[in-house]
Design a protein around this motif. Structure first.
Motif, PDB file in Angstrom:
ATOM      1  N   ASP A  61       0.752  12.251  11.091  1.00  0.00           N
ATOM      2  CA  ASP A  61      -0.606  12.081  10.552  1.00  0.00           C
ATOM      3  C   ASP A  61      -0.449  11.441   9.173  1.00  0.00           C
ATOM      4  N   ILE A  62      -0.893  10.211   9.043  1.00  0.00           N
ATOM      5  CA  ILE A  62      -0.551   9.416   7.854  1.00  0.00           C
ATOM      6  C   ILE A  62      -1.773   8.629   7.396  1.00  0.00           C
ATOM      7  N   VAL A  63      -1.940   8.522   6.075  1.00  0.00           N
ATOM      8  CA  VAL A  63      -3.001   7.668   5.544  1.00  0.00           C
ATOM      9  C   VAL A  63      -2.352   6.559   4.720  1.00  0.00           C
ATOM     10  N   VAL A  64      -2.931   5.361   4.830  1.00  0.00           N
ATOM     11  CA  VAL A  64      -2.441   4.193   4.087  1.00  0.00           C
ATOM     12  C   VAL A  64      -3.518   3.817   3.078  1.00  0.00           C
ATOM     13  N   LEU A  65      -3.151   3.833   1.787  1.00  0.00           N
ATOM     14  CA  LEU A  65      -4.148   3.689   0.724  1.00  0.00           C
ATOM     15  C   LEU A  65      -3.942   2.409  -0.079  1.00  0.00           C
ATOM     16  N   ASP A  66      -5.056   1.727  -0.348  1.00  0.00           N
ATOM     17  CA  ASP A  66      -5.054   0.506  -1.151  1.00  0.00           C
ATOM     18  C   ASP A  66      -5.706   0.813  -2.506  1.00  0.00           C
ATOM     19  N   SER A  67      -4.906   0.826  -3.556  1.00  0.00           N
ATOM     20  CA  SER A  67      -5.418   1.170  -4.888  1.00  0.00           C
ATOM     21  C   SER A  67      -6.269   0.062  -5.493  1.00  0.00           C
ATOM     22  N   ARG A  68      -6.280  -1.100  -4.853  1.00  0.00           N
ATOM     23  CA  ARG A  68      -7.085  -2.224  -5.363  1.00  0.00           C
ATOM     24  C   ARG A  68      -8.226  -2.552  -4.392  1.00  0.00           C
ATOM     25  N   ALA A  69      -8.735  -1.545  -3.729  1.00  0.00           N
ATOM     26  CA  ALA A  69      -9.666  -1.769  -2.616  1.00  0.00           C
ATOM     27  C   ALA A  69     -10.987  -2.395  -3.043  1.00  0.00           C
ATOM     28  N   THR A  70     -11.431  -2.126  -4.252  1.00  0.00           N
ATOM     29  CA  THR A  70     -12.697  -2.699  -4.713  1.00  0.00           C
ATOM     30  C   THR A  70     -12.406  -3.537  -5.962  1.00  0.00           C
ATOM     31  N   PRO A  71     -13.322  -4.444  -6.321  1.00  0.00           N
ATOM     32  CA  PRO A  71     -13.084  -5.238  -7.527  1.00  0.00           C
ATOM     33  C   PRO A  71     -12.877  -4.361  -8.768  1.00  0.00           C
ATOM     34  N   ARG A 117       4.291  21.412   9.872  1.00  0.00           N
ATOM     35  CA  ARG A 117       3.794  20.454  10.872  1.00  0.00           C
ATOM     36  C   ARG A 117       2.980  19.316  10.274  1.00  0.00           C
ATOM     37  N   ILE A 118       2.166  19.622   9.255  1.00  0.00           N
ATOM     38  CA  ILE A 118       1.291  18.608   8.656  1.00  0.00           C
ATOM     39  C   ILE A 118       1.374  18.703   7.123  1.00  0.00           C
ATOM     40  N   GLY A 119       0.848  17.687   6.474  1.00  0.00           N
ATOM     41  CA  GLY A 119       0.725  17.745   5.012  1.00  0.00           C
ATOM     42  C   GLY A 119       1.862  17.085   4.249  1.00  0.00           C
ATOM     43  N   THR A 120       2.935  16.684   4.960  1.00  0.00           N
ATOM     44  CA  THR A 120       4.028  15.961   4.299  1.00  0.00           C
ATOM     45  C   THR A 120       4.459  14.800   5.208  1.00  0.00           C
ATOM     46  N   LEU A 121       5.405  14.015   4.702  1.00  0.00           N
ATOM     47  CA  LEU A 121       5.973  12.939   5.517  1.00  0.00           C
ATOM     48  C   LEU A 121       7.408  13.280   5.907  1.00  0.00           C
ATOM     49  N   ALA A 122       7.725  14.562   5.950  1.00  0.00           N
ATOM     50  CA  ALA A 122       9.098  14.984   6.282  1.00  0.00           C
ATOM     51  C   ALA A 122       9.408  14.688   7.744  1.00  0.00           C
ATOM     52  N   ALA A 123      10.663  14.331   8.015  1.00  0.00           N
ATOM     53  CA  ALA A 123      11.103  14.100   9.390  1.00  0.00           C
ATOM     54  C   ALA A 123      10.864  15.358  10.218  1.00  0.00           C
ATOM     55  N   GLY A 124      10.398  15.164  11.431  1.00  0.00           N
ATOM     56  CA  GLY A 124      10.131  16.288  12.331  1.00  0.00           C
ATOM     57  C   GLY A 124       8.680  16.731  12.324  1.00  0.00           C
ATOM     58  N   THR A 125       7.921  16.300  11.325  1.00  0.00           N
ATOM     59  CA  THR A 125       6.515  16.717  11.276  1.00  0.00           C
ATOM     60  C   THR A 125       5.643  15.735  12.068  1.00  0.00           C
ATOM     61  N   GLU A 126       4.402  16.125  12.259  1.00  0.00           N
ATOM     62  CA  GLU A 126       3.470  15.321  13.051  1.00  0.00           C
ATOM     63  C   GLU A 126       3.050  14.077  12.266  1.00  0.00           C
ATOM     64  N   PHE A 145      -3.363  15.413  -5.454  1.00  0.00           N
ATOM     65  CA  PHE A 145      -2.933  14.829  -4.165  1.00  0.00           C
ATOM     66  C   PHE A 145      -2.106  15.820  -3.355  1.00  0.00           C
ATOM     67  N   HIS A 146      -1.369  16.680  -4.062  1.00  0.00           N
ATOM     68  CA  HIS A 146      -0.666  17.745  -3.344  1.00  0.00           C
ATOM     69  C   HIS A 146      -1.673  18.649  -2.638  1.00  0.00           C
ATOM     70  N   TRP A 147      -2.782  18.949  -3.333  1.00  0.00           N
ATOM     71  CA  TRP A 147      -3.765  19.917  -2.821  1.00  0.00           C
ATOM     72  C   TRP A 147      -4.381  19.443  -1.493  1.00  0.00           C
ATOM     73  N   ILE A 148      -4.736  18.164  -1.429  1.00  0.00           N
ATOM     74  CA  ILE A 148      -5.423  17.676  -0.211  1.00  0.00           C
ATOM     75  C   ILE A 148      -4.446  17.358   0.918  1.00  0.00           C
ATOM     76  N   HIS A 190       0.818  -1.217   0.000  1.00  0.00           N
ATOM     77  CA  HIS A 190       0.000   0.000   0.000  1.00  0.00           C
ATOM     78  C   HIS A 190       0.856   1.273   0.000  1.00  0.00           C
ATOM     79  N   LEU A 191       0.151   2.374  -0.282  1.00  0.00           N
ATOM     80  CA  LEU A 191       0.797   3.698  -0.378  1.00  0.00           C
ATOM     81  C   LEU A 191       0.647   4.448   0.941  1.00  0.00           C
ATOM     82  N   LEU A 192       1.725   5.027   1.411  1.00  0.00           N
ATOM     83  CA  LEU A 192       1.677   5.876   2.608  1.00  0.00           C
ATOM     84  C   LEU A 192       1.800   7.325   2.170  1.00  0.00           C
ATOM     85  N   MET A 193       0.825   8.117   2.578  1.00  0.00           N
ATOM     86  CA  MET A 193       0.865   9.555   2.275  1.00  0.00           C
ATOM     87  C   MET A 193       0.541  10.334   3.544  1.00  0.00           C
TER      88      MET A 193
END
Ligand code: GUN
Ligand code: ZN
Length: 432
Positions: A380-390, A369-378, A353-356, A65-68
């Protein structure tokens, strides 16, 4: 301190991508990892390198899965979660017929607390880790939402709605009570943990000039607070505003003349703008907020993204639940893409995806603080499955690039594609 190591494909943005092939705007790491410690991202990069920094971290393997970065919803109404999908009318009738009656129930603190729990659950289920929320006009509703967010260490920007006319008695305040309640809420919650206060006059129609003056005074007294309101969503709304404020040069001037515009001001919708209003938004640094599913649902109109960008205006994007028809920022992008298509404008998927994530974070002045996965930030992470539905899985059989995968997620994804959401490093889904 306990450490958690999340393994998966990592995508994070450094800046807004200028074009679909602008690979310098983001990092994508096929076998990536995030080391989480104390609610923050301690390290971010290739799995092999990040693992070396981890001592006895618990490893959570999210591959493939994708981590954003967690999604940021820049305009949503907490007391409207039970009136989504209410049939049949445009803005002013919809407010009178469905919205105000539902918001009246939030005078009851017990109801507000129960709904705050459900609201934050909904956000997390859809991968949203930060929201900018309107509460009802009752102080109890804002107390309930702030307390719930605080208990989850969730970043929340919210405010008690100010409204003293043109609505049922049960949802009205007064200029003085709006001032007193907002002041008390700011003192209690603004800057507490991850919470911020937004001074929240609902819109020109439901506030007397006296109340908007008082909102302006609050802004002067609390320059660190945000301001949120609505602007030029619907033609009948604009005409009624002109009747109520005959001295205003235009709709925006109602707010501008009372000191409500600045870089921390969020203007929901901002669809039907005159050239002077666009210039004034640019000059003050205020931010329109695009609410695609809501604008289609209420038949409000088509947001002129390209026109505003040409004026160097930084707009946000949001669900606007409950006129919005989904909590999902993916579905918001889906409908946003179509609104721009109707105007021969483009929303390529990397910019979407940048916008959201980072885009909304930058608008809020929070990209450190938020919105990226840079070291030092909070964390807050979403894990996405691109094959979630048939149907998504079938589509993905023919996807060859990251951009194709992201576009399928944007157009076909919703909460089913959200495998896990981390808020300040804490997993929100039991089965994620
Ligand atoms: N304008 C004033 N209040 C509201 C609201 O609750 N929803 C929407 N979409 N527009 C508004
Ligand atoms: Zn709204």
């Amino acid at each position: 301190m306990t450490q958690t190591l999340l393994r998966g494909r990592i995508l994070t943005f450094h800046r807004e991508p200028e074009a679909p092939d602008d690979t310098g705007a983001f990092d994508y790491i096929e076998d990536g990892a995030l080391l989480i410690e104390g609610g923050r991202i301690a390290a971010s990069g290739a799995f092999a390198e990040v693992q070396e920094r981890a001592q006895d971290a618990q490893i959570v393997d999210h591959r493939p899965h994708l981590l954003m970065a967690g999604f940021i919803d820049a305009h949503i109404h907490f007391p409207q979660l039970q009136i989504m999908a209410s049939w049949g009318s445009q803005l002013l009738d919809w407010l009178n017929g469905y919205t105000f009656p539902a918001e009246a129930d939030f005078a009851d603190a017990q109801h507000a607390r129960a709904m705050a729990r459900r609201f934050c659950d909904m956000l997390a289920a859809h991968g949203t880790t930060t929201a900018v929320a309107f509460c009802s006009s009752h102080r109890a509703s804002a107390e309930a939402l702030f307390a719930e967010a605080q208990s989850r260490d969730m970043r929340m920007i919210a405010g008690k709605t100010m409204m003293d006319r043109n609505a049922p008695e049960a949802v009205l305040d007064t200029p003085q009570s709006a001032y007193d309640d907002s002041k008390a809420l700011i003192a209690e919650w603004h800057g507490t943990g991850r919470l911020s206060y937004a001074i929240t006059p609902r819109f020109a129609i439901t506030s007397t000039p006296e109340q908007l003056e008082i909102a302006g005074a609050l802004v002067g007294e609390h320059p660190g607070c945000f301001v949120q309101t609505h602007l030029s969503e619907n033609h009948d709304e604009i005409a009624y505003t002109a009747e109520l404020y005959p001295d205003a040069r235009d709709y925006l001037d109602v707010y501008e003349a009372r000191g409500l515009l600045g870089p921390r001001t969020l203007l929901g919708h901002a669809i039907h703008l005159r050239p002077r209003e666009i210039d004034a938004i640019a000059a003050t640094g205020a931010h329109p907020v695009f609410c695609p599913t809501s604008n289609l649902f209420l038949g409000s109109g088509l947001f002129d993204d390209a026109g505003l960008r040409a004026s160097k205006i930084h707009s946000g994007i949001a669900t606007d639940v409950g006129a919005g028809t989904s909590f999902s920022m993916l579905q918001t992008l889906n409908e946003g893409y179509k609104i721009l298509q109707l105007q021969n404008q483009t929303l390529h998927t990397l910019r979407a995806f940048h916008w959201i994530t980072r885009g909304n974070a930058e608008m809020l002045g929070m990209a450190d603080r938020i919105g990226t996965l840079a070291a030092g930030t909070e964390a807050d992470i979403v894990v996405l499955d691109s094959r979630a539905t048939p149907a998504m899985a079938l589509r993905m059989e023919r996807a060859e690039t990251l951009a194709e995968e992201l576009f399928a997620l944007q157009m076909m994804g919703d909460d089913r594609a959200v495998v896990q959401t981390y808020i300040a490093g804490r997993a929100q889904k039991a089965d994620g």
